[in-house]
Design an enzyme around this catalytic site. Sequence first.
Site, PDB file in Angstrom:
ATOM      1  N   LYS A 173     -23.094-146.361  -2.409  1.00  0.00           N
ATOM      2  CA  LYS A 173     -21.731-146.555  -2.918  1.00  0.00           C
ATOM      3  C   LYS A 173     -21.320-145.270  -3.629  1.00  0.00           C
ATOM      4  CE  LYS A 173     -19.013-149.809  -5.777  1.00  0.00           C
ATOM      5  NZ  LYS A 173     -19.047-151.025  -6.621  1.00  0.00           N
ATOM      6  N   SER A 199     -18.940-157.652  -7.585  1.00  0.00           N
ATOM      7  CA  SER A 199     -18.738-156.621  -6.559  1.00  0.00           C
ATOM      8  C   SER A 199     -19.880-156.392  -5.588  1.00  0.00           C
ATOM      9  CB  SER A 199     -18.407-155.288  -7.215  1.00  0.00           C
ATOM     10  OG  SER A 199     -17.071-155.311  -7.613  1.00  0.00           O
ATOM     11  N   SER A 201     -15.776-154.790  -5.313  1.00  0.00           N
ATOM     12  CA  SER A 201     -15.406-153.422  -5.068  1.00  0.00           C
ATOM     13  C   SER A 201     -16.327-152.678  -4.098  1.00  0.00           C
ATOM     14  CB  SER A 201     -15.376-152.654  -6.389  1.00  0.00           C
ATOM     15  OG  SER A 201     -16.667-152.625  -6.978  1.00  0.00           O
TER      16      SER A 201
HETATM   17  N1  GLN Z   1     -13.319-157.920  -8.949  1.00  0.00           N
HETATM   18  C1  GLN Z   1     -13.795-157.724 -10.296  1.00  0.00           C
HETATM   19  C2  GLN Z   1     -12.923-156.691 -10.961  1.00  0.00           C
HETATM   20  O1  GLN Z   1     -11.986-156.326 -10.394  1.00  0.00           O
HETATM   21  C3  GLN Z   1     -15.230-157.294 -10.297  1.00  0.00           C
HETATM   22  C4  GLN Z   1     -15.421-155.908  -9.891  1.00  0.00           C
HETATM   23  C5  GLN Z   1     -16.838-155.455  -9.972  1.00  0.00           C
HETATM   24  O2  GLN Z   1     -17.758-156.271  -9.981  1.00  0.00           O
HETATM   25  N2  GLN Z   1     -17.013-154.141 -10.079  1.00  0.00           N
HETATM   26  O3  GLN Z   1     -13.161-156.248 -12.035  1.00  0.00           O
END
Ligand code: GLN
Length: 491
Positions: free
Chosen positions: A75, A174, A150
């Site tokens: 990532k 995410s 994400s």
């Molecule tokens: N969707 C969640 C957010 O927008 C979690 C994102 C994540 O786990 N990095 O913060």
Amino acid sequence: MHELSVSQLVDGLRNGEFSSVELTQCFVDRMQKFNDLNAFITELSERALLQAAHADKLIKDNQHSLLTGVPIAHKDIFCMHGVKTSCGSKMLDNFIAPYDATVVEKLDQAGCVTIGRTNMDEFAMGSSNESSYYGTVKNPWNKDRVPGGSSGGSAAAVAARIAPLATGTDTGGSIRQPAALCGITGLKPTYGRVSRFGMIAYASSLDQGGPFGKSAEDCAYMLQAMAGFDEKDSTSLDKPVPEYTQLLNASLHDSLKGKVIGVPEEYFSEGLSADVKRVIENAIAWYEQQGCEIKSISLPNTKLAIPAYYVIAPAECSSNLSRFDGVRYGYRCDEPQDLRDLYDRSRSEGFGDEVKRRIMIGTYALSAGYYDAYYLKAQQIRRLISEDFKKAFEQVDVILGPTTPEPAFKIGEKTADPVTMYLSDIYTISINLAGVPAMSVPCGFVNDQQSDLPVGMQLIGNYFEEEKLLNFAHQYQLDTDWHKKSPSGFE
Ligand code: GLN
């Protein structure tokens, strides 16, 4: 070759059935062939082939480690020495990391070959990959749908068999949510299990790195290589790393019989799609057939998780992202008039809308006069949520429920309303607030006329019980083949 499991790859490399150069070439070719998915921000083909040649030499000299010669993707949130590390943002589009994240260093030491850097929501804020500066990633099962976020690029790459393994990070879902939406296996470890050093911070008390793979067994390999104490991360825990791959061998009946699975009523209420519910119930029935006891439980503070998270995470992000000021590194606006103008314009031009929204919410929640009403309150709720899990684990071995309320949604469907988007993480966020480990495991499909869309079940464990989760998932995967299904068009 691209359908082989990690253990088959490791064996094939060591037995000389194929070389790491051949294997890497196969995945590099796929990365280029399927670039319309937009899963990668940076391709590292040449570098990977050099790494692979080195891996082949190590194997030949019998100097190999756990994953020598196995291709992976990172990532784009993990700093990698000499390589662009953008975190999905225009702010870091020109940033070449001067050092390696501990996760990168550890996977290098384990012998992995990195083929590329995967696309992601900007600064890991999002559930659909649509907030990336580099554009949306497409879901390989249906290109009109999001891959989740994400870590959507990593999940799409593993689902399309472009990489056998990929790293992700999970602050509120995410890893698990994109794993579910892309039909692969993903694990968020216990907070503190994997070092955060060099992992660009979003919300430091929630962020945790972890693996994506086709199966629990594949994830066990990557977790084993990633996890462990790091003196450079003050929140990493000094606890030995179990040999996760060795712990998966228990026979089916012995390891599941008599185990208690908690099914939280709050995860099956309004908002859960009927199709997803049916698929999850089939998975529960499978465990029951293996002799598990299924127990209905309550996690009463679940409904408070999203409001608490959307105070705590933005508060921490507003502080973490203050370092991006156009002065030291990252984006700088053209011809600033003075210092104030440099800060203002670099930040307004460098960050996207979702990131700005969160910085503003966080700054507001932390400001004098509002701190007690929002931030302190959210921290109190966080404690209550942890207590819910503590109580549940006094009675059950693992908790099982859906990872997401619905399968992959359409690109653009939720971008107009941030709150609808935030609700995608309704079943995953409380796990980060408590800090316990959880994984998403493919367990079936729902059909939406055009295509089959994968569904993931979530297995949640007590602190540091990653091996128990992996084993629960592994036993399921020995008997089912949902994790072996791959999207059509990627043969
Ligand atoms: N969707 C969640 C957010 O927008 C979690 C994102 C994540 O786990 N990095 O913060």
